[in-house]
Design a protein around this motif. Structure first.
Motif, short mmCIF file in Angstrom:
data_model
loop_
_atom_site.label_atom_id
_atom_site.label_comp_id
_atom_site.label_asym_id
_atom_site.label_seq_id
_atom_site.Cartn_x
_atom_site.Cartn_y
_atom_site.Cartn_z
N PHE A 262 0.73 -1.03 -0.20
CA PHE A 262 -0.05 -0.01 -0.11
C PHE A 262 0.74 1.25 -0.15
O PHE A 262 1.79 1.38 0.77
N LEU A 263 0.69 2.19 -0.92
CA LEU A 263 1.29 3.33 -0.95
C LEU A 263 0.50 4.47 -1.29
O LEU A 263 -0.37 4.52 -2.03
N GLY A 264 0.59 5.54 -0.40
CA GLY A 264 -0.38 6.68 -0.54
C GLY A 264 0.31 8.18 -0.31
O GLY A 264 1.14 8.11 0.40
N GLY A 265 -0.01 9.06 -0.95
CA GLY A 265 0.70 10.47 -0.81
C GLY A 265 0.31 10.95 0.67
O GLY A 265 1.35 11.69 1.18
N ILE A 266 -0.72 10.44 1.40
CA ILE A 266 -1.13 11.10 2.44
C ILE A 266 -0.97 9.72 3.35
O ILE A 266 -0.03 9.77 4.34
N VAL A 267 -1.77 9.09 3.15
CA VAL A 267 -1.74 7.77 4.08
C VAL A 267 -1.73 6.47 3.14
O VAL A 267 -2.32 6.24 2.16
N GLY A 268 -0.84 5.48 3.70
CA GLY A 268 -0.53 4.33 2.97
C GLY A 268 -1.68 3.45 2.91
O GLY A 268 -2.14 2.92 2.20
N SER A 269 -2.17 2.95 4.05
CA SER A 269 -3.18 2.22 4.25
C SER A 269 -4.18 2.38 5.63
O SER A 269 -3.77 3.21 6.20
N THR A 270 -5.40 2.10 5.54
CA THR A 270 -6.30 2.11 6.53
C THR A 270 -6.58 0.59 7.15
O THR A 270 -6.64 -0.28 6.58
N GLN A 271 -6.75 0.67 8.62
CA GLN A 271 -6.96 -0.72 9.17
C GLN A 271 -8.13 -0.34 10.27
O GLN A 271 -8.20 0.70 10.78
N GLY A 272 -8.97 -1.50 10.70
CA GLY A 272 -9.90 -1.33 11.79
C GLY A 272 -11.24 -1.90 11.45
O GLY A 272 -11.55 -2.42 10.22
N THR A 273 -12.10 -2.30 12.38
CA THR A 273 -13.14 -2.84 12.31
C THR A 273 -14.15 -2.25 13.22
O THR A 273 -13.93 -1.57 14.00
N GLY A 274 -15.50 -2.66 12.92
CA GLY A 274 -16.51 -2.21 13.79
C GLY A 274 -17.05 -0.63 13.36
O GLY A 274 -16.81 -0.17 12.15
N ASN A 275 -17.76 -0.06 14.21
CA ASN A 275 -18.42 1.21 13.94
C ASN A 275 -17.21 2.33 14.26
O ASN A 275 -17.67 3.31 15.20
N VAL A 276 -16.41 2.42 13.51
CA VAL A 276 -15.32 3.34 13.47
C VAL A 276 -15.13 3.98 12.04
O VAL A 276 -15.43 3.53 11.10
N VAL A 277 -14.46 5.24 12.21
CA VAL A 277 -14.40 6.10 10.83
C VAL A 277 -12.92 6.66 10.71
O VAL A 277 -12.46 7.12 11.79
N GLY A 278 -12.31 6.35 9.78
CA GLY A 278 -11.22 6.92 9.48
C GLY A 278 -11.36 8.02 8.42
O GLY A 278 -11.92 7.87 7.33
N LYS A 279 -10.78 9.01 8.93
CA LYS A 279 -11.08 10.33 8.17
C LYS A 279 -9.74 11.06 7.77
O LYS A 279 -8.62 11.25 8.41
N ILE A 280 -9.59 11.36 6.38
CA ILE A 280 -8.46 12.21 5.84
C ILE A 280 -9.21 13.40 5.33
O ILE A 280 -10.07 13.41 4.19
N THR A 281 -8.74 14.31 5.57
CA THR A 281 -9.49 15.85 5.50
C THR A 281 -8.30 16.82 5.04
O THR A 281 -7.64 17.08 5.81
N ASN A 282 -8.72 17.70 3.89
CA ASN A 282 -8.24 18.71 3.45
C ASN A 282 -6.52 18.64 3.52
O ASN A 282 -5.91 19.43 4.00
N CYS A 283 -6.12 17.50 2.82
CA CYS A 283 -4.76 17.12 2.57
C CYS A 283 -4.57 17.11 1.12
O CYS A 283 -5.33 17.06 0.27
N THR A 284 -3.16 17.29 0.84
CA THR A 284 -2.77 17.40 -0.57
C THR A 284 -1.40 16.75 -0.62
O THR A 284 -0.55 16.97 0.04
#
Length: 464
Positions: A262-284
């Motif tokens: 996994f390669l990302g300019g801001i985040v490579g990868s997201t992990q998690g389970t259940g009722n959670v939210v990963g947020k990436i906001t206003n990034c370049t």
């Protein structure tokens, strides 16, 4: 505190080296106390193996002083201790401090200022220049400033290099472990390089390798390279344990060229389970991203903002983000690599929900290798593939692509202006989006919007 010898004495007081009259070790943690350095002074630690300050619970005010020549593990192939100016159990405050000419090599946790913080800790207005190397087990966090963070790291910077073979590594922090941890207004200009190791849990990030908390107002212009399973310009892996797992107002200009899943300019990868939210906001992201493969288990998913979602069933939202850099990836050791490449997200092949809103891509998107598996290159999303029992949910709204998308020649890769490949069973909502980027690739495998021309839930979707 006026001399390097006094600094060493502080470390001795905290580590039990000093004995009482009965020969028992004494420990001083400086709870409620303030240690002041001389303003703008220089403390030279060169020529000696540094013994870190332990379990510090007070305030260490550097007053803009410089500590130079801190060395741990320079001889005999490296150290085995928890290594930094401070080691573990730091629950106090360290501020206004510069470290230069740092060299740390250990099989344990490592950080230029502190290896491991504790609850309530704060590291503020600190800078580090040097080389940090950790080559131990999977718990060997390594960061330019802090190895493992459960407190706040603010207004800190790093120049030099951080490398590791097993634990998470980052320019500022190796791992930000707690959902309440914060990394704010930090800058990395150092090279971050992960080496192949026996464990696959680790990640490399320009700011932090793995984060479960908040990362905001941070910038990276250091190169991300090597063989870490996950590589991100800001965060290697966003571990979503609670609603506070987020990356906000961050920017990356550091090239990412790595053998990573996994390669990302801001985040490579997201992990998690259940009722959670990963947020990436206003990034370049403005940097070039190149996903390389190997013949074993590295099949890259590369995205201008997020590489991909992995082994998870959570919700990931990307809002008001942009990619300006070229993104390319391919699997060159066979024709069965389920890779993906996208302007915003490389792939969502999981049971997670992905939402992209008010975001755009202007970078060129290129798939570089042939495959017999249905995968894609897309202006916003590379692939949303099914893999039992996973059914991805995709929402893309109020977003656009102007970058050229290429699926390559004789590759079998689907190429689309918005999404490269959208599996028949995927749940999608696509509204108020457009693409003006050219789309090229194999005959029958290109689409102005969707590479495999899947009929879906489209509203106000345009191309020209």
């Amino acid at each position: 505190m006026t001399s390097a010898d006094q600094l060493a004495g502080l470390a001795a007081l905290s580590s039990g080296v000093i004995k009482d009259s009965r020969g028992n070790s004494t420990y001083v943690y400086f709870s409620g106390k303030t240690i002041n350095l001389t303003e703008n002074a220089t403390y030279n630690l060169s020529g000696k193996e540094w013994m870190p300050i332990q379990s510090f619970q007070g305030t260490f005010d550097g007053k803009n002083a410089t500590i130079t020549g801190l060395s741990i593990g320079a001889n005999d192939g490296g150290s085995t201790i928890v290594a930094g100016l401070f080691s573990y159990g730091m629950s106090g405050t360290i501020k206004e401090l510069k470290l230069t000419d740092v060299y740390i090599k250990t099989t344990n946790e490592a950080g230029g200022v502190v290896a491991r913080t504790d609850t309530g800790s704060s590291v503020e207005n600190c800078s580090v220049e040097g080389d940090i190397i950790s080559n131990g087990n999977r718990y060997s966090w390594a960061g330019g400033v802090v190895g493992k963070n459960v407190g706040t790291v603010k207004n800190c910077s790093f120049k030099g290099s951080v490398s590791g073979a097993t634990g998470p590594i980052g320019g500022i922090v190796g791992q930000s472990y707690s959902f309440s941890s914060i990394i704010e207004s930090c800058t990395n200009s150092g090279r971050i390089e992960g080496h192949a190791g026996p464990f696959v849990e680790y990640a490399a990030g320009g700011i932090v390798g793995m984060s479960s908390g908040t990362v905001k107002d941070c910038t990276n212009d250091g190169v991300i390279a090597g063989q870490s399973p996950r590589s991100g310009g800001i965060v290697g892996t966003l571990q979503c344990k609670a609603e506070k797992a987020c990356v906000t107002d961050c920017g990356n200009t550091g090239t990412i060229n790595a053998q990573s899943n996994f390669l990302g300019g801001i985040v490579g990868s997201t992990q998690g389970t259940g009722n959670v939210v990963g947020k990436i906001t206003n990034c370049t992201n403005s940097a070039t991203i190149t996903g390389n493969s190997d013949q074993y288990n590295v099949i890259p998913k590369a995205g201008g903002v997020l590489g991909g979602l992995e082994n998870s069933s959570l919700t990931v939202t990307i809002d008001k983000c942009a990619n300006l850099g070229a993104v390319s990836a391919g699997y060159s050791y066979g024709d069965n690599g389920r890779y993906g490449v996208g302007g915003i997200v490389g792939a969502n092949n999981t049971n997670s929900a992905l939402t992209v809103s008010e975001s755009y891509n202007t970078g060129a998107i290129t798939a570089t290798e042939a495959t017999t598996i249905a995968i894609g290159a897309g202006g916003l999303l590379g692939s949303a593939s099914l893999s039992t029992p996973n059914t991805p949910t995709i929402t893309i709204q109020n977003s656009y692509n102007t970058g050229a998308v290429s699926g390559g020649t004789n590759t079998g890769v689907y190429a689309g202006g918005i999404i490269g490949y959208l599996a028949a069973g995927a749940q999608e909502t696509i509204a108020n989006v457009y693409s003006v980027g050219t789309v090229s690739g194999d005959s029958g495998k290109t689409g102005a919007l969707i590479g495999n021309n899947k009929n879906g839930s489209f509203t106000n979707v345009y191309y020209w």
